[in-house]
Each structure stands twice: as structure tokens, then as C-alpha cells.
Design an enzyme around this catalytic site. Structure first.
Site, PDB file in Angstrom:
ATOM      1  CB  THR A 226      -6.093  20.900 -16.270  1.00  0.00           C
ATOM      2  OG1 THR A 226      -5.115  21.381 -17.208  1.00  0.00           O
ATOM      3  CG2 THR A 226      -5.929  19.399 -16.083  1.00  0.00           C
TER       4      THR A 226
ATOM      5  N   GLY B 138     -11.098  30.987 -19.963  1.00  0.00           N
ATOM      6  CA  GLY B 138     -10.062  31.082 -20.976  1.00  0.00           C
ATOM      7  C   GLY B 138     -10.064  29.946 -21.978  1.00  0.00           C
ATOM      8  CB  ILE B 139      -7.204  28.189 -23.616  1.00  0.00           C
ATOM      9  CG1 ILE B 139      -6.468  29.449 -24.069  1.00  0.00           C
ATOM     10  CG2 ILE B 139      -7.047  27.084 -24.657  1.00  0.00           C
ATOM     11  CD1 ILE B 139      -4.956  29.289 -24.122  1.00  0.00           C
TER      12      ILE B 139
ATOM     13  CB  SER C  43       4.773  29.221 -23.654  1.00  0.00           C
ATOM     14  OG  SER C  43       5.103  30.551 -23.979  1.00  0.00           O
TER      15      SER C  43
ATOM     16  CE1 TYR D 215       3.312  30.046 -18.581  1.00  0.00           C
ATOM     17  CE2 TYR D 215       4.453  31.108 -20.413  1.00  0.00           C
ATOM     18  CZ  TYR D 215       3.380  30.375 -19.929  1.00  0.00           C
ATOM     19  OH  TYR D 215       2.380  29.970 -20.776  1.00  0.00           O
TER      20      TYR D 215
END
Length: 681
Positions: A392, A397-398, A524, A537
Site C-alpha cells: 500500500t 516514497g517508501i 514509527s 499519528y
């Protein structure tokens, strides 16, 4: 105007065609082998111009093998004939260099003369100067210079063919070492300084960036980005009154080899090299009295180029991917004078940008697109080959870099994101490199859309071997500014938590039926360190961690496993709006993607950084102290203008507004950022 171009599918050629399409009128005929027509057709679509017309031929054939009927039809109509098709590789052997550079040039010149072309434009190289010591200007050519390799020799001889044999007007262009695009970093092969990049990457991964390394003064080199070369050629070709001249497409200020390497080390986050003994020592004092051949740098170059040394280098640094031939020609003994070129370019706005302004783009492109370490890793290939990997957030980006690395290892990335066009562009890149990819557009904030996606994936794919929950939303806003913004928490949870578990739950029947599957959650470092202003977040990522930890015990008996990756701060589009991060130490998307590949290959329960683990430990054994340290960071780092709901009239106004606080606290901010590398502040 009409143009004929050889080497149009090559690196410089593609950019030159783009310049001609954008700035010139008339048809552009491009030489192409019959077997390369599909690739050329793809490039024509990319250029978006039906003025680009393929002409079937072969560089190795007399007259380039172009149909005589076509030649007769177009004779007298070609204004500019650009010959770029050649070998630009210091490691190529004699036979290849002769066939491509010498015979190819003679064949191209024959065709250009048959077409009665207005001007023949020969792309040579500064290698034609060989080992000439001293200043080599654009009027110089036959200076008795030594030609130390097949590449140097054939570049010299092919230019000589044009100078001595051409019966039509000609111009010669001598680029220095051509690297990627100065804005995008785009490059199509490993060449020149790129041979050193894998070693720089190893140094970065093994050693702290602050550790100084001892290096040698290897002299000067000269790099130019491909967009400068293409723009300069296009302009110079159309400036009247310069037939019979050569142009040096070089940096007027040569770069020290060690400074060039250090620039790439800095971009990579690797330690840099110091040179305790440099040319200020080796060319001054008594050493300055030595004959040039006996000076240390020249003695060292002579030793490196000797057959025994080349053999030793092949068995040592050659195993690291650096050809011995490249080490033998790292620096230029010549200083290339480009004053005539600069005069001809005056007023065009075309100039060579400083390396430091685009070095990060070069490194980033290599790391994301050209680094083949994943494809050469037997463990990665064994784990990923022919496996379907649902990713996803795969449009940038990543996620995008993970997709490229999965395909490199023989896996089949299944690309999921909202933007279909970006996903298809990533798939095109993968397929162009010989891989496979599947595209499934989906808005992952829409739970019903996720349900439909799961049904489609289960129906269309033979298996779902990996799921990478990478899509996410980050919000940096203090609680005091969130009182009337509860929707921030709702939309963050919607994508980061509910969307992620809805996808996994929807695929669980498929995973149970195949009795295998591995889910990687991109969490994270904030979950471990609890940085201020990230309550929305961090809470959403912590919820995903907790859910995965609980579910792991329920499904492990069916061969279904989870990895939570507590990722540090990554330089992605998601953090771009927070301008304070521009100065922060971050890891690149490619570094983050390598961590994700490790999660897929080794399948640990979680992957942490040392700082993240330390933060988690601090919260466990000394929570009050940890909160005080975090409160200090809360006071030092301000809320952004966006977090405050402010919209400055301009970027300049925004900078002026933030300048006083930035000047006052910059030292404290950078100290905390360096001390807690990778934490989101």
C-alpha cells in the site's frame, strides 16, 4: 529544420531528443535497430511527439544500413545530423571500441554525406585529450598526447575521422564525465563515479557519519549533468558561425576527486575522507623540483595502471564492483579550457550547476533505481522470487522503492494506492527492467473500497504472500491547536489503523487457506519515543502495533506472521510540508525500503533502532525524566504555520515570519535533532 540522430535511445541521446522536441520545429529522424523498435515506440510516447520518426538501421553497417530508397527521398533535407551512438565505457575492450566508436563514426559520416546534411555533429569526449598534462583548450587536438586505453584511443581516432575525412561542415562536442539529471538524478547505467557508490553505501551502513577516514589526493576530475550536456548541444548546434570547431562540455571549475567522493558520502550519510597529505605538499617545496613523471600522484597512477597492479585490483576492489580500469583513470591530468563554449553559450542561461546542488538527487536516484544489492542477495531472492507482495502507498516514497526492490529480487509487487496513473508509471518502470507488477487502485481511507479490493486480490492473484501496510498519514499539531480539530484524529485513525486492519482482515481468509503469509506494518519510532505534537499519528500507529501483537498469537499456527517496523524519520513526500525537517538528519526511502526487505526476508516480530529501544527503555524506567526531556523538545520546536491554520501570503512571508524564532533556537533545535537522530519533532 529536419534532424537525424543516432544513439537516440542512449542516455545523452534521449535528453537531446527531448530538447529538440521542446525547442525546435520539424521532423526528428532517429536511427534504431529493428529489434529495438518497441523500445523506441515507448520513448516516442514518452516524448509525446509524432515528429520523432524511427529509421531502421545498424551502426555496424556501411551507411548505417539505412534503406537507399529512404536516403534518396531525404537527400538534401536534413539540416543537422547528430552522431551520438558510441561506447562511453572505460572498461570496454578494443574490438568493441573499434566497432562502435571508429567504424560507427565512419558509417555515420558516410550516411550524413549521402544525405548532404547541413552539419555533422560528432559527440566525442574529453578522453580524446588522453594523458595530456596541462591546459587543453578547444582548439587543441593532435598534441602528441598518450592514449592510455582503447576508449581514449578510439575517441581520439573517431574525432580524427570527422576532422580529416568529412566533406560536409562539422562540429565536435567533448563532454566530461556525464552523470545523471541535475533535477531528477535520472541515470541509466553504472559508470564513472557510480562504481564507487556501493562502497559508499557499505561505509554508510557500517560506520557513523562523524568518523573521519583517511584518503589520498587523487587529483582532479570533471563531472557534468546530462541535462546540461543536452541543452548545451542543442543551443551550440544552432549558433551560426561555429562550423569546424570543438566545444568542451565540462565544468569550468574541475572538482577534486576526493571532494567529489566526499560530496557523495555527505549525500549518502557516510563518513568522509580527510587528506593529511595532499597536492599542497606533493607539488610544493623540494617535491616541486622533481620531474612530472616522478611526482607522487603520477608515480601512483603509473603503478595503478601497471599490469600487476591491475591484476591485484581486480581481485580486491574489483570484488566490490569497482573495475580496475576505472581506478586507473579516476582523475584527469588535463585541465579542460571551455572559454570558447562559455562564450557561445552566453545569454542562453545554460551553465553547469555546482555538484553540491544536485549530488543528493544523483545519490537518491542510484539508491532507489540502480542499486542492485537486493537482486544479488541470495536470501532475498529465495524469499521473494515469484511471490506476490501487496504494497500500500506504492505510488511514491517508501512503497515505490520497496516495489522496485521486490521486483529486482524476482517478486511480483502488487501496487496499491489511490493514484492509478502513478501506479502504472511504477509498473512501467518495473516492466522496462524485465520484471512484473500488478496495479490495483484503491482509496484506503474508504473501508468499503478496501473490501472490494480484498475480493479482487483474492480472486485475481494465485496467492498473497506478503502484505506491506505502508500507506499512512502524519499530522504534526499540538493538542492546544487541536481542540476544534477532532477530525485530525479521526482521519489519521481511518487510514493508519482502520484501513490497515481492514485490509489484513479482508485478506485473512486467503492467508488461512494457503496457510502462509507475512504482514509488515510500517510503524514509527514515535511509538517508542512519544514525541510531542504527534498524538494523532503516534496513537494510530500504536493501535496498529497492539492489534498486530494480539492477532499474531491467534494466527501463528496457520503460518501467518507479523513484523512491526518502528521506522525513524524518512525523507518522503509525507514530511515535505514540515519545512523544519529540511535540516534534520533523516534516512532515505531506499534505506527504509532495505529495512522492509529485511522484514520480509528474516520475518522478525519487530525491527527497532537503537534510539527507539533506548527511548522505550527510558519511558519504562524513568518516565518522569523522559517526559521532561520531551517537554524541552516541545518548547524548542514550534508549531508550524500550517498547524496554526495560518496561510502566509507568500513563501517569503512565511520565511520572514519564522526567521526570528529559527535564529534564536536553531542551535538548540539542531542539537536535539542530532542527539535524537530519526525522531519526529
Amino acid at each position: 529544420m529536419a534532424y537525424f540522430v543516432t544513439g537516440a535511445t542512449g542516455f545523452i541521446g534521449r535528453h537531446l531528443i527531448a530538447e529538440l522536441v521542446d525547442h525546435r520545429e520539424g521532423p526528428v529522424f532517429v536511427l534504431v535497430r529493428a529489434s529495438s523498435l518497441p523500445r523506441m515506440e515507448a520513448l516516442v510516447r514518452q516524448w509525446g511527439a509524432d515528429r520523432v520518426q524511427p529509421v531502421v538501421g545498424d551502426l555496424t553497417q556501411p551507411g548505417l544500413g539505412v534503406d537507399p530508397g529512404w536516403v534518396a527521398e531525404h537527400a538534401g533535407s536534413i539540416d543537422h545530423f547528430f552522431h551520438l551512438a558510441a561506447i562511453y565505457d572505460i572498461t570496454a575492450d578494443d574490438a568493441t571500441n573499434d566497432a562502435m566508436n571508429i567504424d560507427g563514426t565512419r558509417n555515420a559520416l558516410t550516411l550524413a554525406e549521402s544525405l548532404r546534411a547541413g552539419v555533422f555533429h560528432q559527440v566525442s569526449s574529453v578522453a580524446a585529450a588522453g594523458d595530456y598534462h596541462g591546459r587543453f583548450d578547444e582548439t587543441m587536438f593532435e598534441e602528441g598526447q598518450p592514449l592510455p586505453s582503447p576508449y581514449h584511443r578510439t575517441k581520439y581516432e573517431s574525432e580524427k575521422i570527422v576532422r580529416d575525412e568529412a566533406t560536409i561542415p562539422w562540429r565536435v562536442y567533448r563532454p566530461a564525465i556525464v552523470v545523471g539529471h541535475s533535477e531528477t538524478g535520472a541515470m541509466d547505467k553504472i559508470d564513472g563515479p557510480y562504481y564507487f557508490f556501493p562502497v559508499i553505501k557499505r561505509l554508510r551502513d557500517a560506520l557513523p557519519a562523524w568518523l573521519p577516514l583517511v584518503g589520498l589526493d587523487l587529483g582532479d576530475t570533471n563531472l557534468v549533468p546530462v541535462d546540461y550536456v543536452a541543452k548545451a548541444m542543442d543551443h551550440l548546434a544552432h549558433v551560426p558561425g561555429h562550423d569546424g570547431e570543438a566545444f568542451h562540455l565540462v565544468n569550468p571549475e574541475p572538482q577534486s576527486v576526493i571532494e567529489m567522493i566526499n560530496a557523495f558520502c555527505s549525500a549518502a550519510g557516510a563518513p568522509r575522507f580527510a587528506t593529511p597529505v595532499d597536492r599542497s605538499v606533493t607539488t610544493a617545496g623540494p617535491l616541486a623540483l622533481l620531474p612530472r613523471a616522478l611526482r607522487p600522484i603520477n608515480v601512483m597512477n603509473a603503478v595503478i595502471r601497471s599490469a600487476p597492479a591491475q591484476l591485484v585490483l581486480d581481485q580486491t576492489v574489483g570484488r566490490l564492483g569497482i573495475p580496475a580500469e576505472v581506478l586507473a583513470h579516476t582523475s584527469f591530468p588535463s585541465v579542460f579550457d571551455s572559454r570558447a563554449t562559455e562564450r557561445a553559450l552566453a545569454g542562453s542561461g545554460i551553465s553547469v550547476p555546482p555538484l553540491e546542488t544536485y549530488v543528493r538527487a544523483l545519490w537518491g536516484y542510484w539508491e532507489e533505481n540502480l542499486d542492485d544489492a537486493t537482486g544479488r542477495d541470495p536470501k532475498a531472492v529465495a524469499a521473494l522470487k515469484d511471490k506476490y507482495v501487496v504494497i500500500t502507498g506504492a505510488s511514491s516514497g517508501i512503497g515505490q522503492v520497496v516495489a522496485l526492490k521486490v521486483a529486482q529480487a524476482g517478486g511480483i509487487p502488487v501496487l496499491v494506492a489511490r493514484g492509478k496513473e502513478k501506479l502504472e508509471a511504477t509498473r512501467d518502470i518495473i516492466e522496462l527492467r524485465g520484471g512484473r507488477a500488478e496495479v490495483f487502485p484503491c482509496d484506503l481511507s474508504d473501508l468499503e473500497a478496501i473490501d472490494r479490493l480484498c475480493e479482487q486480490l483474492s480472486a485475481d492473484l494465485p496467492s498473497v504472500d506478503y502484505v506491506i501496510n505502508n500507506a499512512g498519514r502524519s499530522i504534526r499539531r499540538s493538542l492546544k491547536l487541536s481542540q476544534d480539530r477532532f477530525h485530525d484524529f479521526e482521519r489519521t485513525m481511518q487510514l493508519n489503523y482502520f484501513g490497515a486492519i481492514r485490509l489484513v482482515m479482508g485478506l485473512m481468509p486467503q492467508l488461512h487457506s494457503q496457510r502462509s503469509g507475512h504482514i509488515v506494518n510500517i510503524s514509527s519510532i514515535g511509538v517508542q519515543t512519544n514525541p510531542p505534537r504527534f498524538s494523532a499519528y503516534v496513537a494510530s500507529k500504536a493501535a496498529l502495533d497492539a492489534w498486530s501483537n494480539v492477532v499474531s498469537s491467534e494466527v501463528v499456527g496457520h503460518g501467518i506472521t507479523f513484523t512491526n517496523v518502528h521506522m525513524p524519520l524518512v525523507r518522503t513526500p509525507m514530511i515535505a510540508p514540515t519545512k523544519i525537517y529540511d535540516k534534520f538528519p533523516t534516512i532515505s526511502p531506499a534505506q527504509a525500503a532495505d529495512v522492509v526487505i529485511k522484514a520480509m526476508v528474516d520475518k522478525p516480530h519487530e525491527i527497532n533502532t537503537a534510539l527507539g529501544t533506548a527511548g522505550e527503555l527510558a519511558h519504562t524506567i524513568a518516565p518522569r525524566t523522559a517526559f521532561r526531556v520531551l517537554n524541552l523538545a516541545y518548547q524548542v520546536f514550534p508549531d508550524s504555520a500550517a498547524a496554526k491554520g495560518q496561510k502566509p501570503a507568500s513563501a517569503a512571508a512565511a520565511a520572514a515570519e519564522e526567521a526570528p524564532a529559527s535564529n534564536h533556537r536553531e542551535t538548540e533545535q539542531m542539537l536535539l535533532a542530532q542527539l535524537f537522530r530519526g525522531v519526529h519533532w
